[in-house]
Design a protein around this motif. Structure first.
Motif, PDB file in Angstrom:
ATOM      1  N   PHE A 247      63.227  -5.855  -1.072  1.00  0.00           N
ATOM      2  CA  PHE A 247      62.684  -4.911  -0.086  1.00  0.00           C
ATOM      3  C   PHE A 247      62.490  -3.531  -0.701  1.00  0.00           C
ATOM      4  CE2 PHE A 247      64.727  -7.323   3.741  1.00  0.00           C
ATOM      5  CZ  PHE A 247      63.739  -8.286   3.631  1.00  0.00           C
ATOM      6  N   ILE A 248      63.480  -3.075  -1.483  1.00  0.00           N
ATOM      7  CA  ILE A 248      63.397  -1.741  -2.081  1.00  0.00           C
ATOM      8  C   ILE A 248      62.292  -1.681  -3.132  1.00  0.00           C
ATOM      9  CG2 ILE A 248      64.648   0.006  -3.419  1.00  0.00           C
ATOM     10  CD1 ILE A 248      67.234  -1.047  -2.114  1.00  0.00           C
ATOM     11  N   LEU A 249      62.177  -2.733  -3.934  1.00  0.00           N
ATOM     12  CA  LEU A 249      61.139  -2.746  -4.967  1.00  0.00           C
ATOM     13  C   LEU A 249      59.735  -2.763  -4.359  1.00  0.00           C
ATOM     14  CD1 LEU A 249      62.454  -5.148  -7.775  1.00  0.00           C
ATOM     15  CD2 LEU A 249      62.285  -2.661  -7.817  1.00  0.00           C
ATOM     16  N   LEU A 250      59.593  -3.362  -3.186  1.00  0.00           N
ATOM     17  CA  LEU A 250      58.277  -3.400  -2.541  1.00  0.00           C
ATOM     18  C   LEU A 250      57.744  -2.003  -2.235  1.00  0.00           C
ATOM     19  CD1 LEU A 250      58.576  -6.410  -0.044  1.00  0.00           C
ATOM     20  CD2 LEU A 250      57.160  -6.281  -2.101  1.00  0.00           C
ATOM     21  N   VAL A 251      58.652  -1.027  -2.097  1.00  0.00           N
ATOM     22  CA  VAL A 251      58.228   0.352  -1.848  1.00  0.00           C
ATOM     23  C   VAL A 251      57.443   0.893  -3.034  1.00  0.00           C
ATOM     24  CG1 VAL A 251      59.020   2.702  -1.382  1.00  0.00           C
ATOM     25  CG2 VAL A 251      60.232   0.754  -0.374  1.00  0.00           C
ATOM     26  N   LEU A 252      57.879   0.534  -4.252  1.00  0.00           N
ATOM     27  CA  LEU A 252      57.255   1.040  -5.475  1.00  0.00           C
ATOM     28  C   LEU A 252      56.323   0.032  -6.132  1.00  0.00           C
ATOM     29  CD1 LEU A 252      60.446   2.658  -7.082  1.00  0.00           C
ATOM     30  CD2 LEU A 252      58.700   3.797  -5.696  1.00  0.00           C
ATOM     31  N   LEU A 253      56.656  -1.258  -5.967  1.00  0.00           N
ATOM     32  CA  LEU A 253      55.896  -2.311  -6.652  1.00  0.00           C
ATOM     33  C   LEU A 253      55.510  -3.400  -5.655  1.00  0.00           C
ATOM     34  CD1 LEU A 253      58.340  -2.657  -9.684  1.00  0.00           C
ATOM     35  CD2 LEU A 253      56.184  -1.400  -9.694  1.00  0.00           C
ATOM     36  N   PRO A 254      54.320  -3.310  -5.061  1.00  0.00           N
ATOM     37  CA  PRO A 254      53.894  -4.327  -4.080  1.00  0.00           C
ATOM     38  C   PRO A 254      53.873  -5.741  -4.646  1.00  0.00           C
ATOM     39  CG  PRO A 254      52.475  -2.399  -3.989  1.00  0.00           C
ATOM     40  CD  PRO A 254      53.341  -2.221  -5.200  1.00  0.00           C
ATOM     41  N   SER A 255      53.816  -5.870  -5.975  1.00  0.00           N
ATOM     42  CA  SER A 255      53.779  -7.192  -6.604  1.00  0.00           C
ATOM     43  C   SER A 255      55.162  -7.631  -7.089  1.00  0.00           C
ATOM     44  CB  SER A 255      52.804  -7.181  -7.787  1.00  0.00           C
ATOM     45  OG  SER A 255      53.209  -6.213  -8.753  1.00  0.00           O
ATOM     46  N   ALA A 256      56.216  -7.076  -6.493  1.00  0.00           N
ATOM     47  CA  ALA A 256      57.585  -7.400  -6.914  1.00  0.00           C
ATOM     48  C   ALA A 256      57.850  -8.901  -6.849  1.00  0.00           C
ATOM     49  CB  ALA A 256      58.583  -6.659  -6.033  1.00  0.00           C
ATOM     50  N   ASN A 257      58.606  -9.409  -7.835  1.00  0.00           N
ATOM     51  CA  ASN A 257      58.903 -10.829  -7.966  1.00  0.00           C
ATOM     52  C   ASN A 257      60.334 -11.097  -7.498  1.00  0.00           C
ATOM     53  OD1 ASN A 257      59.713 -13.387  -9.059  1.00  0.00           O
ATOM     54  ND2 ASN A 257      57.974 -13.278 -10.469  1.00  0.00           N
ATOM     55  N   TYR A 258      60.503 -12.056  -6.586  1.00  0.00           N
ATOM     56  CA  TYR A 258      61.838 -12.330  -6.046  1.00  0.00           C
ATOM     57  C   TYR A 258      62.777 -12.898  -7.111  1.00  0.00           C
ATOM     58  CZ  TYR A 258      65.467 -13.742  -2.767  1.00  0.00           C
ATOM     59  OH  TYR A 258      66.661 -13.870  -2.096  1.00  0.00           O
ATOM     60  N   PHE A 259      62.226 -13.660  -8.074  1.00  0.00           N
ATOM     61  CA  PHE A 259      63.062 -14.193  -9.153  1.00  0.00           C
ATOM     62  C   PHE A 259      63.628 -13.062  -9.998  1.00  0.00           C
ATOM     63  CE2 PHE A 259      60.316 -18.092  -8.624  1.00  0.00           C
ATOM     64  CZ  PHE A 259      61.320 -18.860  -8.060  1.00  0.00           C
ATOM     65  N   ASP A 260      62.820 -12.019 -10.223  1.00  0.00           N
ATOM     66  CA  ASP A 260      63.319 -10.848 -10.949  1.00  0.00           C
ATOM     67  C   ASP A 260      64.455 -10.179 -10.178  1.00  0.00           C
ATOM     68  OD1 ASP A 260      61.532 -11.256 -12.986  1.00  0.00           O
ATOM     69  OD2 ASP A 260      60.120  -9.706 -12.349  1.00  0.00           O
ATOM     70  N   CYS A 261      64.330 -10.154  -8.864  1.00  0.00           N
ATOM     71  CA  CYS A 261      65.375  -9.551  -8.027  1.00  0.00           C
ATOM     72  C   CYS A 261      66.685 -10.335  -8.137  1.00  0.00           C
ATOM     73  CB  CYS A 261      64.921  -9.493  -6.574  1.00  0.00           C
ATOM     74  SG  CYS A 261      63.473  -8.447  -6.306  1.00  0.00           S
ATOM     75  N   LEU A 262      66.589 -11.651  -8.222  1.00  0.00           N
ATOM     76  CA  LEU A 262      67.785 -12.475  -8.416  1.00  0.00           C
ATOM     77  C   LEU A 262      68.459 -12.153  -9.739  1.00  0.00           C
ATOM     78  CD1 LEU A 262      66.497 -15.948  -7.144  1.00  0.00           C
ATOM     79  CD2 LEU A 262      68.320 -14.594  -6.098  1.00  0.00           C
ATOM     80  N   LEU A 263      67.663 -11.983 -10.790  1.00  0.00           N
ATOM     81  CA  LEU A 263      68.216 -11.661 -12.105  1.00  0.00           C
ATOM     82  C   LEU A 263      68.838 -10.270 -12.122  1.00  0.00           C
ATOM     83  CD1 LEU A 263      65.391 -13.108 -14.413  1.00  0.00           C
ATOM     84  CD2 LEU A 263      67.629 -14.108 -13.907  1.00  0.00           C
ATOM     85  N   ILE A 264      68.179  -9.312 -11.472  1.00  0.00           N
ATOM     86  CA  ILE A 264      68.735  -7.953 -11.384  1.00  0.00           C
ATOM     87  C   ILE A 264      70.077  -7.981 -10.667  1.00  0.00           C
ATOM     88  CG2 ILE A 264      68.416  -5.674 -10.350  1.00  0.00           C
ATOM     89  CD1 ILE A 264      65.375  -6.082 -10.761  1.00  0.00           C
ATOM     90  N   LEU A 265      70.135  -8.719  -9.548  1.00  0.00           N
ATOM     91  CA  LEU A 265      71.373  -8.812  -8.779  1.00  0.00           C
ATOM     92  C   LEU A 265      72.473  -9.484  -9.594  1.00  0.00           C
ATOM     93  CD1 LEU A 265      72.966  -8.537  -6.123  1.00  0.00           C
ATOM     94  CD2 LEU A 265      72.021 -10.756  -5.438  1.00  0.00           C
ATOM     95  N   ALA A 266      72.130 -10.566 -10.290  1.00  0.00           N
ATOM     96  CA  ALA A 266      73.125 -11.306 -11.065  1.00  0.00           C
ATOM     97  C   ALA A 266      73.721 -10.433 -12.171  1.00  0.00           C
ATOM     98  CB  ALA A 266      72.490 -12.553 -11.670  1.00  0.00           C
ATOM     99  N   PHE A 267      72.851  -9.763 -12.934  1.00  0.00           N
ATOM    100  CA  PHE A 267      73.346  -8.942 -14.032  1.00  0.00           C
ATOM    101  C   PHE A 267      74.132  -7.745 -13.503  1.00  0.00           C
ATOM    102  CE2 PHE A 267      73.114  -5.518 -17.124  1.00  0.00           C
ATOM    103  CZ  PHE A 267      73.502  -6.158 -18.289  1.00  0.00           C
ATOM    104  N   THR A 268      73.632  -7.119 -12.440  1.00  0.00           N
ATOM    105  CA  THR A 268      74.298  -5.945 -11.878  1.00  0.00           C
ATOM    106  C   THR A 268      75.670  -6.298 -11.331  1.00  0.00           C
ATOM    107  OG1 THR A 268      72.160  -4.958 -11.298  1.00  0.00           O
ATOM    108  CG2 THR A 268      74.105  -4.087 -10.189  1.00  0.00           C
ATOM    109  N   SER A 269      75.761  -7.409 -10.585  1.00  0.00           N
ATOM    110  CA  SER A 269      77.049  -7.804 -10.002  1.00  0.00           C
ATOM    111  C   SER A 269      78.040  -8.202 -11.090  1.00  0.00           C
ATOM    112  CB  SER A 269      76.861  -8.947  -9.004  1.00  0.00           C
ATOM    113  OG  SER A 269      76.318 -10.094  -9.636  1.00  0.00           O
ATOM    114  N   LEU A 270      77.546  -8.853 -12.159  1.00  0.00           N
ATOM    115  CA  LEU A 270      78.416  -9.229 -13.273  1.00  0.00           C
ATOM    116  C   LEU A 270      78.970  -7.984 -13.957  1.00  0.00           C
ATOM    117  CD1 LEU A 270      79.631 -11.318 -15.215  1.00  0.00           C
ATOM    118  CD2 LEU A 270      77.478 -11.263 -16.496  1.00  0.00           C
ATOM    119  N   PHE A 271      78.086  -7.029 -14.233  1.00  0.00           N
ATOM    120  CA  PHE A 271      78.495  -5.798 -14.910  1.00  0.00           C
ATOM    121  C   PHE A 271      79.429  -4.975 -14.021  1.00  0.00           C
ATOM    122  CE2 PHE A 271      77.880  -1.414 -16.419  1.00  0.00           C
ATOM    123  CZ  PHE A 271      78.107  -1.597 -17.783  1.00  0.00           C
TER     124      PHE A 271
END
Length: 336
Positions: A247-271
């Motif tokens: 949802f947040i990425l859609l504000v800046l990037l209308p073509s945001a990819n949900y798979f990328d969001c999963l990877l961002i969440l996974a790496f961020t939560s791990l770190f």
């Protein structure tokens, strides 16, 4: 729970929350909220639904341990939802994560189903919540391999994380089969400074710990279907929570990819979980966002935008959770 302990939990959480809000750049935060518009509202509302997954998982565990209609009527889903939100609020605000929310949940649940079952259900839920994180990280590794270019350094890092996740999954599966409470405390009793407290506690509560462990093991050994439902509910919550970043990425990037969001969440939560000792994982979550977004070819400005809005959402729901602690009696009366 007594009024005294409610006030202790509420006051502690409020103090920590106030410190974190004080350190927030209000002008920058307000500008970014205005820029996000209704998408930020969608992010805040999203978590009202995500907490339903968490509550349903814990509710399923409790129902598997309770017998009889009258006993089950003591715990309504609405009341447990309130305790779940408040428990996570205390976890967010407490250094060490589980040090705040879990004692609160046990103390709230004890008058309804007794100390042993309250403790085992909370321990089981905490185990499952952490267990689902390792599965989410492991699944995300495969997603990364199939969607992103891999070099030698990344390959080695992914291999290390994979071994770590698989080892943790094995540890938790063993704990589910044989119980975990006594095993963890037996490890604790060998830690300097803590062992002076742990040894007499373990010796005087051995029978209670054995019963708690038998209740933990029963979910996996006697109710494998219930165990699978609980794990899937928690894993589904992890996957759906990537909608927040989407949802947040859609504000800046209308073509945001949900798979990328999963990877961002996974790496961020791990770190961020590597810095579990920080209240609200301050710094770790932001650093995880910046590194993961940069790795996916997005700009640092995007990472800062996402990290700040997620942090504000966490502060809002932490405040809501703390407020619900004070509204305990009213919520319980409404649930009847």
């Amino acid at each position: 729970m007594s009024k005294k302990f409610q006030n202790i939990f509420f006051t502690f959480g409020l103090v920590v929350l106030s410190i974190m809000v004080y350190n927030l750049d209000f002008n920058d935060a307000w500008q970014k909220i205005q820029h996000a518009g209704y998408w930020f509202l969608a992010v805040v509302v999203l978590w009202a639904f995500l907490y339903i997954f968490n509550t349903a998982a814990w509710f399923t565990i409790i129902r598997s341990q309770t017998h009889g209609v009258e006993e089950r009527r003591k715990i309504s889903f609405l009341w447990l939802y309130k305790v779940t939100v408040s428990g996570f609020a205390l976890n967010y605000a407490t250094p060490g994560g589980l040090m705040g929310g879990e004692p609160y949940r046990i103390m709230e649940l004890t008058p309804k189903i007794g100390t042993e079952r309250a403790t085992s259900s909370v321990v089981l839920y905490a185990m499952t919540h952490i267990f689902s994180h390792f599965w989410f990280w492991l699944i995300s590794i495969f997603l990364y391999v199939f969607t992103q270019p891999i070099n030698l350094a990344k390959g080695m890092m992914l291999a290390v994380v994979s071994v770590f996740c698989l080892s943790a999954i094995w540890f938790f599966l063993t704990g589910y089969k044989k119980g975990l409470a006594a095993r963890v405390l037996n490890i604790v009793r060998h830690i300097p400074l803590i062992k002076r407290w742990a040894e007499p506690f373990i010796d005087s509560h051995k029978s209670e710990l054995d019963r708690i462990d038998s209740q933990i093991a029963s979910l996996h050994n006697q109710n494998p279907r219930t165990f699978l439902i609980v794990v899937l509910l928690e894993l589904s919550c992890r996957i759906c929570s990537a909608l927040e970043i989407f949802f947040i990425l859609l504000v800046l990037l209308p073509s945001a990819n949900y798979f990328d969001c999963l990877l961002i969440l996974a790496f961020t939560s791990l770190f961020a979980n590597m810095l579990f000792f920080m209240p609200l994982q301050l710094g770790g979550r932001e650093g995880g966002f910046l590194m993961s977004i940069k790795d996916l070819g997005l700009t640092l400005e995007v990472g800062i935008f996402v990290a700040l809005l997620v942090r504000i959402r966490e502060l809002i729901w932490t405040a809501i959770g703390l407020l619900l602690i004070k509204l305990d009696k009213k919520v319980e009366e409404d649930a009847r």
